[in-house]
Design an enzyme around this catalytic site. Structure first.
Site, PDB file in Angstrom:
ATOM      1  CG  HIS A   1      -2.268  -0.823   1.165  1.00  0.00           C
ATOM      2  ND1 HIS A   1      -2.132  -2.266   0.859  1.00  0.00           N
ATOM      3  CD2 HIS A   1      -3.662  -0.569   0.794  1.00  0.00           C
ATOM      4  CE1 HIS A   1      -3.132  -2.741   0.896  1.00  0.00           C
ATOM      5  NE2 HIS A   1      -4.128  -1.674   0.805  1.00  0.00           N
ATOM      6  CB  SER A   2       3.546   2.114   1.725  1.00  0.00           C
ATOM      7  OG  SER A   2       4.891   2.844   2.012  1.00  0.00           O
TER       8      SER A   2
END
Lengths: 214, 129
Positions: B12-13
């Site tokens: 997600h990052s």
């Protein structure tokens, strides 16, 4: 392709319907963007409204291209656009739903039974993609009850769709999530509406409003 | 460039994805190609199907591509990306059920010896168990 040999009357009817559906879906998601993110902030990662708005912005931007397609292909194209643009799991979930519904047939549904057929295809795709089912506090907890209510063949399908969606959404409040980010919270996920169930309800209301006018 | 199984890291990052990919490169070297996809197209936290597809294409080899993912949405979006690559290519791509950083390093270590995608998967998944 020759435009003169096509069936312009019917094609034009679907074009207007598809355009109205895109505008209504885009409008409701944009209007409720902050509310959806707020719901998601309570039990998820807080980006559902933002992600959905980005997806439907892209669908609206491609409206000319999408409305030129037969109904089924238009659904599928809107679905792939959501998949590529949303940036969260809701993209593949809503995208797979539309792609599967679009595969049922090229023409727009004309009977309630045909609408239920599209919804069933969408529900199956969401179950498969999310490896989930009813009771896990997800969008399926709205989509499945609405499909079931319509399957019963109610006299006023649009009112029934809206009422069953609203009741089903409210029922997600007390559920404990077992799927998605909310599942990490366990019991703490109870007491909050599910953001995906809320966005599904918004989209069902938007579609119903368009069909009411058409 | 080797024809070993490649690694794709999905988080997600963007920072996590890039950091994990950097770790794999530093610990395993250039024998294994590594690509990453992290964050949404507008720089937020999330996973982006188009970016995942691009990462898989970047390191794609018939020998296979092992995909490591962090949380639920990363898995859903990676499955979607693999499907959208088409059956021919998708058949050579597997999502491993292993922690993203440790799993990627283990998978790359196994891959650097010329192992098959199944062997790479086994090593990474056994480590996580």
């Amino acid at each position: 392709m020759s435009t003169e040999t096509e069936a312009p009357a019917e094609a034009a009817g679907d074009t207007a319907l598809i355009a109205a559906l895109i505008a209504a879906a885009h409008d409701t998601i944009t209007t409720h963007r902050d509310e959806l993110s707020e719901l998601d902030r309570a039990i998820g990662d807080g980006d559902h409204g933002h992600n959905m708005a980005r997806g439907f912005d892209a669908v609206a931007a491609a409206a000319d291209e999408i409305t030129a397609l037969p109904f089924g292909k238009a659904l599928a194209k809107a679905g792939t656009t959501l998949v590529m643009k949303v940036g969260g799991a809701s993209g593949p979930l809503y995208g797979s739903a539309l792609m599967a519904a679009g595969k049922v047939r090229d023409e727009a549904p004309t009977t309630l039974a045909e609408v239920v057929e599209l919804l069933d295809a969408a529900v199956d795709a969401v179950k498969k993609r999310g490896k989930s089912d009813v009771g896990a506090k997800t969008m399926l907890d709205v989509l499945v009850p609405v499909a079931d209510a319509l399957r019963a063949g109610p006299a006023e399908p649009l009112g029934t769709a809206r009422e069953s969606a609203a009741a089903a959404l409210e029922a997600t409040r007390d559920m404990v999530a077992t799927k998605g980010r909310a599942a990490f919270l366990g019991e703490r996920s109870a007491g909050h509406l599910d953001p995906g169930a809320r966005s599904s309800t918004l989209l069902i209301d938007a579609v119903s409003a368009v069909l009411e006018k058409s | 460039m080797s024809d070993n199984v490649s690694i794709v890291i999905v988080s997600h990052s963007a920072d996590v994805a890039k950091g994990a990919a950097d770790m794999v490169r530093q610990m395993v070297g250039e024998e294994v190609r590594v690509a990453c996809a992290g964050g949404t197209a507008d720089g937020g936290l999330g996973t982006d199907v188009a970016a995942i597809m691009a990462a898989i294409e970047e390191v794609w080899t018939e020998k296979g591509v092992a995909v490591l993912v962090d949380l639920g949405g990363a898995e859903t979006n990676s499955e979607m990306a693999i499907e959208m690559l088409g059956e021919d290519k998708g058949a050579h791509v597997a999502i491993l059920n292993a922690p993203v950083v440790e799993g990627a390093v283990m998978a790359a270590t196994e891959a650097s010896g010329g192992s098959s995608l199944d062997e790479v998967r086994q090593t990474a998944e056994d480590f996580g168990a």
